[in-house]
Motif scaffolding. Structure first.
Motif, PDB file in Angstrom:
ATOM      1  N   ARG A  93     -72.890-100.871 -35.947  1.00  0.00           N
ATOM      2  CA  ARG A  93     -72.164-101.019 -37.211  1.00  0.00           C
ATOM      3  C   ARG A  93     -72.026 -99.698 -37.951  1.00  0.00           C
ATOM      4  N   ILE A  94     -72.752 -98.672 -37.510  1.00  0.00           N
ATOM      5  CA  ILE A  94     -72.590 -97.343 -38.096  1.00  0.00           C
ATOM      6  C   ILE A  94     -72.063 -96.392 -37.029  1.00  0.00           C
ATOM      7  N   ASN A  95     -71.403 -95.331 -37.458  1.00  0.00           N
ATOM      8  CA  ASN A  95     -70.839 -94.330 -36.551  1.00  0.00           C
ATOM      9  C   ASN A  95     -71.512 -92.988 -36.786  1.00  0.00           C
ATOM     10  N   LEU A 132     -71.370 -90.511 -23.527  1.00  0.00           N
ATOM     11  CA  LEU A 132     -71.950 -89.631 -24.523  1.00  0.00           C
ATOM     12  C   LEU A 132     -73.434 -89.942 -24.715  1.00  0.00           C
ATOM     13  N   LEU A 133     -74.234 -88.899 -24.778  1.00  0.00           N
ATOM     14  CA  LEU A 133     -75.673 -89.053 -24.953  1.00  0.00           C
ATOM     15  C   LEU A 133     -76.065 -88.711 -26.387  1.00  0.00           C
ATOM     16  N   PHE A 134     -77.132 -89.359 -26.850  1.00  0.00           N
ATOM     17  CA  PHE A 134     -77.648 -89.058 -28.181  1.00  0.00           C
ATOM     18  C   PHE A 134     -78.492 -87.792 -28.064  1.00  0.00           C
ATOM     19  N   LYS A 135     -77.819 -86.694 -27.878  1.00  0.00           N
ATOM     20  CA  LYS A 135     -78.451 -85.391 -27.687  1.00  0.00           C
ATOM     21  C   LYS A 135     -77.495 -84.328 -28.228  1.00  0.00           C
ATOM     22  N   PHE A 136     -77.966 -83.543 -29.189  1.00  0.00           N
ATOM     23  CA  PHE A 136     -77.074 -82.629 -29.896  1.00  0.00           C
ATOM     24  C   PHE A 136     -77.698 -81.242 -30.034  1.00  0.00           C
ATOM     25  N   ASP A 137     -76.836 -80.216 -30.062  1.00  0.00           N
ATOM     26  CA  ASP A 137     -77.285 -78.826 -30.149  1.00  0.00           C
ATOM     27  C   ASP A 137     -76.877 -78.205 -31.485  1.00  0.00           C
ATOM     28  N   VAL A 226     -87.809 -65.320 -31.669  1.00  0.00           N
ATOM     29  CA  VAL A 226     -87.035 -66.062 -32.656  1.00  0.00           C
ATOM     30  C   VAL A 226     -86.340 -67.248 -31.982  1.00  0.00           C
ATOM     31  N   VAL A 227     -85.939 -68.210 -32.805  1.00  0.00           N
ATOM     32  CA  VAL A 227     -85.215 -69.383 -32.300  1.00  0.00           C
ATOM     33  C   VAL A 227     -83.721 -69.079 -32.292  1.00  0.00           C
ATOM     34  N   GLU A 228     -83.086 -69.313 -31.156  1.00  0.00           N
ATOM     35  CA  GLU A 228     -81.651 -69.110 -31.048  1.00  0.00           C
ATOM     36  C   GLU A 228     -80.864 -70.420 -31.116  1.00  0.00           C
ATOM     37  N   ARG A 229     -81.490 -71.486 -30.622  1.00  0.00           N
ATOM     38  CA  ARG A 229     -80.790 -72.765 -30.592  1.00  0.00           C
ATOM     39  C   ARG A 229     -81.802 -73.901 -30.697  1.00  0.00           C
ATOM     40  N   VAL A 230     -81.399 -74.966 -31.375  1.00  0.00           N
ATOM     41  CA  VAL A 230     -82.225 -76.163 -31.501  1.00  0.00           C
ATOM     42  C   VAL A 230     -81.471 -77.332 -30.871  1.00  0.00           C
ATOM     43  N   SER A 231     -82.157 -78.062 -30.013  1.00  0.00           N
ATOM     44  CA  SER A 231     -81.561 -79.229 -29.368  1.00  0.00           C
ATOM     45  C   SER A 231     -82.397 -80.454 -29.709  1.00  0.00           C
ATOM     46  N   VAL A 232     -81.757 -81.526 -30.186  1.00  0.00           N
ATOM     47  CA  VAL A 232     -82.469 -82.750 -30.529  1.00  0.00           C
ATOM     48  C   VAL A 232     -81.843 -83.930 -29.791  1.00  0.00           C
ATOM     49  N   GLY A 233     -82.648 -84.955 -29.557  1.00  0.00           N
ATOM     50  CA  GLY A 233     -82.143 -86.135 -28.876  1.00  0.00           C
ATOM     51  C   GLY A 233     -83.159 -87.256 -28.907  1.00  0.00           C
ATOM     52  N   VAL A 234     -82.777 -88.389 -28.329  1.00  0.00           N
ATOM     53  CA  VAL A 234     -83.667 -89.541 -28.231  1.00  0.00           C
ATOM     54  C   VAL A 234     -83.796 -89.931 -26.763  1.00  0.00           C
ATOM     55  N   LEU A 235     -85.042 -89.970 -26.285  1.00  0.00           N
ATOM     56  CA  LEU A 235     -85.338 -90.300 -24.887  1.00  0.00           C
ATOM     57  C   LEU A 235     -85.871 -91.717 -24.757  1.00  0.00           C
ATOM     58  N   SER A 236     -85.514 -92.376 -23.654  1.00  0.00           N
ATOM     59  CA  SER A 236     -86.104 -93.661 -23.314  1.00  0.00           C
ATOM     60  C   SER A 236     -87.406 -93.429 -22.557  1.00  0.00           C
ATOM     61  N   ILE A 237     -88.477 -94.080 -22.985  1.00  0.00           N
ATOM     62  CA  ILE A 237     -89.762 -93.941 -22.304  1.00  0.00           C
ATOM     63  C   ILE A 237     -89.702 -94.547 -20.908  1.00  0.00           C
ATOM     64  N   VAL A 238     -88.860 -95.549 -20.734  1.00  0.00           N
ATOM     65  CA  VAL A 238     -88.758 -96.241 -19.446  1.00  0.00           C
ATOM     66  C   VAL A 238     -88.128 -95.356 -18.379  1.00  0.00           C
ATOM     67  N   SER A 239     -86.987 -94.737 -18.703  1.00  0.00           N
ATOM     68  CA  SER A 239     -86.255 -93.942 -17.704  1.00  0.00           C
ATOM     69  C   SER A 239     -86.463 -92.445 -17.870  1.00  0.00           C
ATOM     70  N   GLY A 248     -78.451 -95.140 -29.560  1.00  0.00           N
ATOM     71  CA  GLY A 248     -79.111 -94.431 -30.650  1.00  0.00           C
ATOM     72  C   GLY A 248     -78.664 -94.939 -32.013  1.00  0.00           C
ATOM     73  N   LEU A 249     -77.368 -95.222 -32.150  1.00  0.00           N
ATOM     74  CA  LEU A 249     -76.841 -95.716 -33.426  1.00  0.00           C
ATOM     75  C   LEU A 249     -77.329 -97.137 -33.715  1.00  0.00           C
ATOM     76  N   ARG A 250     -77.390 -97.966 -32.660  1.00  0.00           N
ATOM     77  CA  ARG A 250     -77.893 -99.336 -32.857  1.00  0.00           C
ATOM     78  C   ARG A 250     -79.345 -99.309 -33.349  1.00  0.00           C
ATOM     79  N   TYR A 251     -80.123 -98.358 -32.831  1.00  0.00           N
ATOM     80  CA  TYR A 251     -81.512 -98.230 -33.267  1.00  0.00           C
ATOM     81  C   TYR A 251     -81.572 -97.772 -34.727  1.00  0.00           C
TER      82      TYR A 251
END
Length: 261
Positions: A93-95, A132-137, A226-239, A248-251
């Motif tokens: 229900r959210i984008n 598309l994966l819930f993983k962003f740079d 120094v940090v050049e890039r930050v990558s974030v995402g959500v992983l499934s513990i199962v796979s 990710g949005l449903r969660y």
């Protein structure tokens, strides 16, 4: 010449022979003809084989039931469960466009770096929508303070997701690194996410089966790291793979939408 009602009645012996070769859908349809047909078409000797052939794993429910559970009823339960399992999940229900991603890097040696990016400005690559994966740079080198942020062992990272208009916020991650960060290597942070809809997840140990993940891509700046890039995402513990954007949005909608929605 007219045919009497008595002439059109099907002998029960014939009916009993026929029903044994009918498929479940036809049996269910025939049971709607009359009460007597329902009684015949619902008998256990007809549905036991069908139930065991299609839903043998549900047979133990007959033993657990406090009231008698017929094989006809058991088959119906199995069919309903199968349809629900095969039903594709509803669209969230959210984008992404409704969200704001805020990441902060902080330690004692450098001024904090806060990266703010609306969901519609986040790159998700060129994959089709369904992939598309819930993983962003996030590119830190373009950030004014990013070039001055020196990584050290006690670097603290936070990742918050905000619903547009600052109506609500969900803390994806809030943790501190305790390791050596070396130029050319990556720094990893992770935080197990609570179960969606569990109001006391932190106290009852509820788990979502997912982990928020953050990766700091390092670079050398003279003698500093120094940090050049930050990558974030959500992983499934199962796979141990990144979940899709829709998953990710449903969660997130469980935590970001106003109560009662």
């Amino acid at each position: 010449m007219t045919t009497s009602t008595q002439d059109t009645i099907i002998p029960w012996q014939v009916l009993d022979l026929v029903v044994n070769i009918l498929d479940p859908k036809t049996l269910a349809t025939a049971s709607c003809v009359s009460k007597s047909w329902y009684s015949t078409m619902s008998s256990d000797h007809l549905w036991e084989n069908l139930c065991m052939a299609n839903f043998s794993s549900l047979a133990h429910l007959r033993l657990a039931a406090t009231t008698p559970l017929s094989y006809h009823r058991l088959f119906g339960l199995g069919q309903t469960a199968k349809k629900r399992r095969e039903k594709p999940p509803s669209k969230p229900r959210i984008n992404l466009e409704d969200l704001l991603f805020i990441i902060t890097l902080n330690n004692q040696n450098s001024p904090p770096v806060t990266l703010i990016k609306p969901g519609n400005a986040i790159s998700t690559g060129c994959a089709p929508d369904s992939k598309l994966l819930f993983k962003f740079d996030f590119d830190v080198t373009r950030h004014e303070k990013g070039l001055n942020f020196e990584v050290m062992d006690e670097t603290k990272v936070t990742w918050n997701v905000v619903l547009k208009g600052y109506e609500s916020v969900f803390i994806m991650m809030d943790c501190k690194g305790k390791g050596s960060f070396v130029s050319g290597s990556d720094g990893w942070f992770s935080s197990e996410l609570p179960a969606a809809g569990c109001c006391c997840a932190s106290s009852c140990g509820g788990s979502s089966g997912m982990v928020a993940d953050m990766r700091l891509v390092m670079g050398g700046e003279g003698r500093r790291t120094v940090v050049e890039r930050v990558s974030v995402g959500v992983l499934s513990i199962v796979s141990w793979r990144y979940v899709g954007v829709d998953d990710g949005l449903r969660y997130l909608q469980h935590f970001l939408e106003p109560c009662g929605v």
